[in-house]
Write a protein that holds these residues in place. Sequence first.
Motif, PDB file in Angstrom:
ATOM      1  N   GLN A 229      34.940  38.870  51.294  1.00 54.82           N
ATOM      2  CA  GLN A 229      35.458  37.687  50.609  1.00 54.82           C
ATOM      3  C   GLN A 229      34.661  36.440  50.970  1.00 54.82           C
ATOM      4  OE1 GLN A 229      39.690  37.176  50.791  1.00 54.82           O
ATOM      5  NE2 GLN A 229      40.091  39.362  50.614  1.00 54.82           N
ATOM      6  N   ALA A 230      33.920  36.494  52.086  1.00 52.95           N
ATOM      7  CA  ALA A 230      33.068  35.373  52.491  1.00 52.95           C
ATOM      8  C   ALA A 230      31.595  35.718  52.302  1.00 52.95           C
ATOM      9  CB  ALA A 230      33.340  35.019  53.942  1.00 52.95           C
ATOM     10  N   SER A 231      31.303  36.517  51.282  1.00 56.53           N
ATOM     11  CA  SER A 231      29.956  37.071  51.112  1.00 56.53           C
ATOM     12  C   SER A 231      28.871  36.034  50.844  1.00 56.53           C
ATOM     13  CB  SER A 231      29.966  38.102  49.973  1.00 56.53           C
ATOM     14  OG  SER A 231      30.421  37.496  48.766  1.00 56.53           O
ATOM     15  N   PHE A 232      29.246  34.815  50.440  1.00 57.81           N
ATOM     16  CA  PHE A 232      28.245  33.770  50.188  1.00 57.81           C
ATOM     17  C   PHE A 232      28.431  32.602  51.159  1.00 57.81           C
ATOM     18  CE2 PHE A 232      26.031  30.685  47.189  1.00 57.81           C
ATOM     19  CZ  PHE A 232      24.786  31.283  47.327  1.00 57.81           C
ATOM     20  N   VAL A 233      29.040  32.873  52.303  1.00 63.38           N
ATOM     21  CA  VAL A 233      29.279  31.848  53.316  1.00 63.38           C
ATOM     22  C   VAL A 233      28.476  32.181  54.563  1.00 63.38           C
ATOM     23  CG1 VAL A 233      31.007  30.653  54.721  1.00 63.38           C
ATOM     24  CG2 VAL A 233      31.626  31.510  52.442  1.00 63.38           C
ATOM     25  N   THR A 234      27.586  31.275  54.957  1.00 63.69           N
ATOM     26  CA  THR A 234      26.836  31.468  56.196  1.00 63.69           C
ATOM     27  C   THR A 234      26.405  30.112  56.738  1.00 63.69           C
ATOM     28  OG1 THR A 234      25.170  32.864  57.278  1.00 63.69           O
ATOM     29  CG2 THR A 234      24.498  31.717  55.256  1.00 63.69           C
ATOM     30  N   GLY A 235      26.228  30.052  58.045  1.00 65.23           N
ATOM     31  CA  GLY A 235      25.789  28.819  58.689  1.00 65.23           C
ATOM     32  C   GLY A 235      26.858  27.754  58.800  1.00 65.23           C
ATOM     33  N   GLN A 236      28.125  28.134  58.694  1.00 64.94           N
ATOM     34  CA  GLN A 236      29.212  27.162  58.678  1.00 64.94           C
ATOM     35  C   GLN A 236      30.047  27.219  59.961  1.00 64.94           C
ATOM     36  OE1 GLN A 236      29.300  24.991  55.999  1.00 64.94           O
ATOM     37  NE2 GLN A 236      27.401  26.150  55.644  1.00 64.94           N
ATOM     38  N   VAL A 237      30.604  26.076  60.319  1.00 67.07           N
ATOM     39  CA  VAL A 237      31.574  25.993  61.405  1.00 67.07           C
ATOM     40  C   VAL A 237      32.913  25.616  60.787  1.00 67.07           C
ATOM     41  CG1 VAL A 237      32.230  24.866  63.561  1.00 67.07           C
ATOM     42  CG2 VAL A 237      29.811  25.305  63.073  1.00 67.07           C
ATOM     43  N   LEU A 238      33.849  26.534  60.797  1.00 61.82           N
ATOM     44  CA  LEU A 238      35.161  26.326  60.198  1.00 61.82           C
ATOM     45  C   LEU A 238      36.146  25.886  61.272  1.00 61.82           C
ATOM     46  CD1 LEU A 238      37.200  26.572  57.863  1.00 61.82           C
ATOM     47  CD2 LEU A 238      37.430  28.991  58.438  1.00 61.82           C
ATOM     48  N   CYS A 239      36.637  24.667  61.150  1.00 63.59           N
ATOM     49  CA  CYS A 239      37.645  24.173  62.080  1.00 63.59           C
ATOM     50  C   CYS A 239      39.015  24.708  61.664  1.00 63.59           C
ATOM     51  CB  CYS A 239      37.676  22.644  62.078  1.00 63.59           C
ATOM     52  SG  CYS A 239      36.159  21.879  62.662  1.00 63.59           S
ATOM     53  N   VAL A 240      39.640  25.406  62.566  1.00 68.19           N
ATOM     54  CA  VAL A 240      40.996  25.911  62.331  1.00 68.19           C
ATOM     55  C   VAL A 240      41.860  25.207  63.367  1.00 68.19           C
ATOM     56  CG1 VAL A 240      42.437  27.957  62.095  1.00 68.19           C
ATOM     57  CG2 VAL A 240      39.994  28.093  61.576  1.00 68.19           C
ATOM     58  N   ASP A 241      42.323  24.003  62.989  1.00 70.77           N
ATOM     59  CA  ASP A 241      42.805  23.072  64.007  1.00 70.77           C
ATOM     60  C   ASP A 241      43.955  22.180  63.562  1.00 70.77           C
ATOM     61  OD1 ASP A 241      41.517  21.483  62.176  1.00 70.77           O
ATOM     62  OD2 ASP A 241      40.319  20.380  63.643  1.00 70.77           O
ATOM     63  N   GLY A 242      44.606  22.518  62.466  1.00 68.54           N
ATOM     64  CA  GLY A 242      45.714  21.691  62.007  1.00 68.54           C
ATOM     65  C   GLY A 242      45.305  20.300  61.576  1.00 68.54           C
ATOM     66  N   GLY A 243      44.003  20.104  61.321  1.00 68.08           N
ATOM     67  CA  GLY A 243      43.501  18.800  60.895  1.00 68.08           C
ATOM     68  C   GLY A 243      43.058  17.900  62.033  1.00 68.08           C
ATOM     69  N   PHE A 244      43.048  18.427  63.266  1.00 67.23           N
ATOM     70  CA  PHE A 244      42.736  17.609  64.431  1.00 67.23           C
ATOM     71  C   PHE A 244      41.367  16.937  64.330  1.00 67.23           C
ATOM     72  CE2 PHE A 244      40.932  17.390  68.794  1.00 67.23           C
ATOM     73  CZ  PHE A 244      41.793  16.455  69.339  1.00 67.23           C
ATOM     74  N   ASP A 245      40.342  17.689  63.960  1.00 69.91           N
ATOM     75  CA  ASP A 245      38.986  17.132  63.936  1.00 69.91           C
ATOM     76  C   ASP A 245      38.814  16.072  62.855  1.00 69.91           C
ATOM     77  OD1 ASP A 245      36.135  17.104  64.719  1.00 69.91           O
ATOM     78  OD2 ASP A 245      35.833  17.929  62.716  1.00 69.91           O
ATOM     79  N   SER A 246      39.598  16.171  61.797  1.00 74.12           N
ATOM     80  CA  SER A 246      39.387  15.286  60.647  1.00 74.12           C
ATOM     81  C   SER A 246      40.114  13.954  60.757  1.00 74.12           C
ATOM     82  CB  SER A 246      39.875  15.989  59.372  1.00 74.12           C
ATOM     83  OG  SER A 246      41.292  16.125  59.393  1.00 74.12           O
ATOM     84  N   THR A 247      40.951  13.784  61.766  1.00 78.19           N
ATOM     85  CA  THR A 247      41.908  12.697  61.745  1.00 78.19           C
ATOM     86  C   THR A 247      41.725  11.745  62.925  1.00 78.19           C
ATOM     87  OG1 THR A 247      43.466  14.215  60.729  1.00 78.19           O
ATOM     88  CG2 THR A 247      44.370  12.155  61.566  1.00 78.19           C
ATOM     89  N   GLY A 248      41.871  10.445  62.663  1.00 83.99           N
ATOM     90  CA  GLY A 248      41.785   9.432  63.703  1.00 83.99           C
ATOM     91  C   GLY A 248      43.154   9.100  64.264  1.00 83.99           C
ATOM     92  N   ILE A 249      43.307   7.870  64.699  1.00 81.95           N
ATOM     93  CA  ILE A 249      44.559   7.464  65.329  1.00 81.95           C
ATOM     94  C   ILE A 249      45.575   7.018  64.283  1.00 81.95           C
ATOM     95  CG2 ILE A 249      43.350   6.781  67.421  1.00 81.95           C
ATOM     96  CD1 ILE A 249      43.678   3.866  66.515  1.00 81.95           C
ATOM     97  N   GLY A 250      46.800   6.880  64.695  1.00 82.92           N
ATOM     98  CA  GLY A 250      47.809   6.272  63.838  1.00 82.92           C
ATOM     99  C   GLY A 250      48.875   7.185  63.307  1.00 82.92           C
ATOM    100  N   LEU A 251      48.786   8.483  63.538  1.00 84.23           N
ATOM    101  CA  LEU A 251      49.763   9.402  62.959  1.00 84.23           C
ATOM    102  C   LEU A 251      51.191   9.143  63.448  1.00 84.23           C
ATOM    103  CD1 LEU A 251      47.882  12.821  62.819  1.00 84.23           C
ATOM    104  CD2 LEU A 251      48.575  11.376  60.914  1.00 84.23           C
ATOM    105  N   PRO A 252      51.409   8.885  64.728  1.00 85.50           N
ATOM    106  CA  PRO A 252      52.799   8.635  65.143  1.00 85.50           C
ATOM    107  C   PRO A 252      53.425   7.449  64.417  1.00 85.50           C
ATOM    108  CG  PRO A 252      51.443   9.120  67.050  1.00 85.50           C
ATOM    109  CD  PRO A 252      50.505   8.940  65.879  1.00 85.50           C
TER     110      PRO A 252
END
Length: 261
Positions: A229-252
């Motif tokens: 199913q990922a036959s055309f995917v290579t060289g990638q880093v997939l973050c599986v992190d609940g959005g942690f890497d994508s988000t800055g401060i302010g959520l609370p």
Amino acid sequence: MTASNRVAFVTGAARGLGLAAATRFLADGWRVAMLDILGDTLRAAAKALNRPDAILTLEADVSDPAAVQRAVQQAKDHFGRIDALVNNAGIAIFKPILEVTLEDWQRVMAVNLTGPFLMTQAVAPIMRDQGGGAIVNITSISGLRASTLRVAYGTSKAGLAHLTKQQAAELGEYGIRVNAVAPGPVDTAMALAVHTPEIRADYHDHMPLNRYGLESELANAIFFLSSDQASFVTGQVLCVDGGFDSTGIGLPTLRGERKNS
């Protein structure tokens, strides 16, 4: 090929994410070579899975070149092929930067970075000769975002993320895809041991999904990248992190958890 003919090789498979990944492959009918330095723990875990026909256990240190070559050859001799390699084995030494010794640094680099290099060097020729395969390196959010106490661990994982891209660039011509999964906060034994309630609260403050992940959720991502199913995917880093890497401060504040007095 049918799933029952496919073989996954998972390092650090005695517990945690490695065991979850091995379990996920078995659930889809794959056979699995499970490698770990913790031999007794590994054999107990494999016995609990109750699939002796589909499992080969291998006790080895991934930073030992000779041990890696022996283990990979054993897997090839036993199963006849290797279709997916999951470079999951890793260690963490959490210390303030000025307390990290050269021995600490070298051991973390040996397992977390040299280990995946050695494993891939050993497995890739097998994949090349059989027409292709998939490799998934387990990096970390700590390799993408700096934090305290992680000078060796975070740097090793950052190096592994780039090694993933190097391997993808050069192994693609052999039909070998190489990707990485970068776990965020996950309820593993390591996290339970080192994440205090205060640390867990800090993580929740930066996670849009507002919870720790499950090992099974990481295993699903690993399986996807290993599958057709990922036959055309290579060289990638997939973050599986609940959005942690994508988000800055302010959520609370946005959630209304903190009110101005």
